[in-house]
Enzyme design. Structure first.
Site, PDB file in Angstrom:
ATOM      1  N   HIS A 104      87.272  47.262  61.711  1.00  0.00           N
ATOM      2  CA  HIS A 104      86.770  48.643  61.633  1.00  0.00           C
ATOM      3  C   HIS A 104      87.619  49.423  60.644  1.00  0.00           C
ATOM      4  O   HIS A 104      88.841  49.322  60.641  1.00  0.00           O
ATOM      5  CB  HIS A 104      86.781  49.327  63.004  1.00  0.00           C
ATOM      6  CG  HIS A 104      88.062  49.182  63.765  1.00  0.00           C
ATOM      7  ND1 HIS A 104      88.396  48.022  64.433  1.00  0.00           N
ATOM      8  CD2 HIS A 104      89.099  50.031  63.957  1.00  0.00           C
ATOM      9  CE1 HIS A 104      89.574  48.166  65.011  1.00  0.00           C
ATOM     10  NE2 HIS A 104      90.036  49.381  64.738  1.00  0.00           N
ATOM     11  N   HIS A 106      88.987  52.980  59.810  1.00  0.00           N
ATOM     12  CA  HIS A 106      89.156  54.349  60.301  1.00  0.00           C
ATOM     13  C   HIS A 106      88.954  55.267  59.099  1.00  0.00           C
ATOM     14  O   HIS A 106      89.686  55.141  58.094  1.00  0.00           O
ATOM     15  CB  HIS A 106      90.579  54.578  60.818  1.00  0.00           C
ATOM     16  CG  HIS A 106      90.945  53.835  62.060  1.00  0.00           C
ATOM     17  ND1 HIS A 106      90.889  54.414  63.311  1.00  0.00           N
ATOM     18  CD2 HIS A 106      91.395  52.572  62.247  1.00  0.00           C
ATOM     19  CE1 HIS A 106      91.305  53.537  64.216  1.00  0.00           C
ATOM     20  NE2 HIS A 106      91.615  52.407  63.601  1.00  0.00           N
TER      21      HIS A 106
HETATM   22  P1  DGP Z   1      92.653  50.193  66.366  1.00  0.00           P
HETATM   23  O1  DGP Z   1      93.829  50.629  67.194  1.00  0.00           O
HETATM   24  O2  DGP Z   1      92.919  50.280  64.869  1.00  0.00           O
HETATM   25  O3  DGP Z   1      92.145  48.830  66.786  1.00  0.00           O
HETATM   26  O4  DGP Z   1      91.506  51.250  66.622  1.00  0.00           O
HETATM   27  C1  DGP Z   1      90.621  51.190  67.703  1.00  0.00           C
HETATM   28  C2  DGP Z   1      90.000  52.551  67.842  1.00  0.00           C
HETATM   29  O5  DGP Z   1      88.881  52.444  68.680  1.00  0.00           O
HETATM   30  C3  DGP Z   1      90.922  53.591  68.497  1.00  0.00           C
HETATM   31  O6  DGP Z   1      91.175  54.644  67.572  1.00  0.00           O
HETATM   32  C4  DGP Z   1      90.141  54.094  69.689  1.00  0.00           C
HETATM   33  C5  DGP Z   1      88.746  53.614  69.430  1.00  0.00           C
HETATM   34  N1  DGP Z   1      87.980  53.259  70.618  1.00  0.00           N
HETATM   35  C6  DGP Z   1      88.380  52.432  71.613  1.00  0.00           C
HETATM   36  N2  DGP Z   1      87.396  52.306  72.527  1.00  0.00           N
HETATM   37  C7  DGP Z   1      86.349  53.058  72.066  1.00  0.00           C
HETATM   38  C8  DGP Z   1      85.047  53.316  72.561  1.00  0.00           C
HETATM   39  O7  DGP Z   1      84.606  52.826  73.605  1.00  0.00           O
HETATM   40  N3  DGP Z   1      84.249  54.148  71.815  1.00  0.00           N
HETATM   41  C9  DGP Z   1      84.697  54.714  70.649  1.00  0.00           C
HETATM   42  N4  DGP Z   1      83.846  55.504  70.006  1.00  0.00           N
HETATM   43  N5  DGP Z   1      85.923  54.472  70.151  1.00  0.00           N
HETATM   44  C10 DGP Z   1      86.733  53.655  70.859  1.00  0.00           C
END
Ligand code: DGP
Length: 118
Positions: A104, A106
């Site tokens: 992903h 950011h």
């Molecule tokens: P990373 O730490 O780089 O793997 O980022 C994962 C991101 O995903 C973190 O910023 C929070 C987000 N995240 C985790 N669970 C969910 C979810 O269920 N929905 C959304 N929209 N974001 C989520």
């Protein structure tokens, strides 16, 4: 959906609609939705629908999807009005704070970004 899928992956479930997401942009091969824990006024996650664990495997195994992902990041930045500047981060590996192992980007914007990052 084309490409790989992992039945246990949170972002695969958001990509298929099994788990809801606040979706702001979609293409045939990508999806963008707001991060649930925003770190900036605009914080959007841009993912390929296909499951790849990180940006390195995506680039190696699905280069056309990697390009589509970058195109989607640019489209979302324009859509969100981030012409003043934005940051794109691919946390890769546990030491870099990757917690979801579906690649992903950011997309962060809406405020001045500090440098160097923490
Ligand atoms: P990373 O730490 O780089 O793997 O980022 C994962 C991101 O995903 C973190 O910023 C929070 C987000 N995240 C985790 N669970 C969910 C979810 O269920 N929905 C959304 N929209 N974001 C989520």
């Amino acid at each position: 959906m084309t490409g790989e899928r992992d039945a246990d992956c949170l972002f695969c479930k958001i990509a298929t609609g099994e788990i809801p997401g606040d979706v702001v942009h979609e293409t045939e091969s990508t999806l963008a939705f707001r991060d649930i824990e925003p770190q900036a006024p605009t914080h959007i996650l841009v993912i390929p629908r296909s499951h790849q664990p990180n940006v390195a495997t995506l680039a190696a195994k699905e280069p056309e999807t990697a390009l589509a992902l970058l195109d989607a990041v640019a489209a979302v930045a324009e859509q969100e009005g981030l012409e003043a500047g934005y940051r794109v981060v691919f946390n890769t590996g546990a030491q870099a704070h990757q917690s979801v192992f579906h690649v992903h980007a950011h997309l962060l914007g809406g405020r001045t970004m500090g440098w160097p990052p923490g």
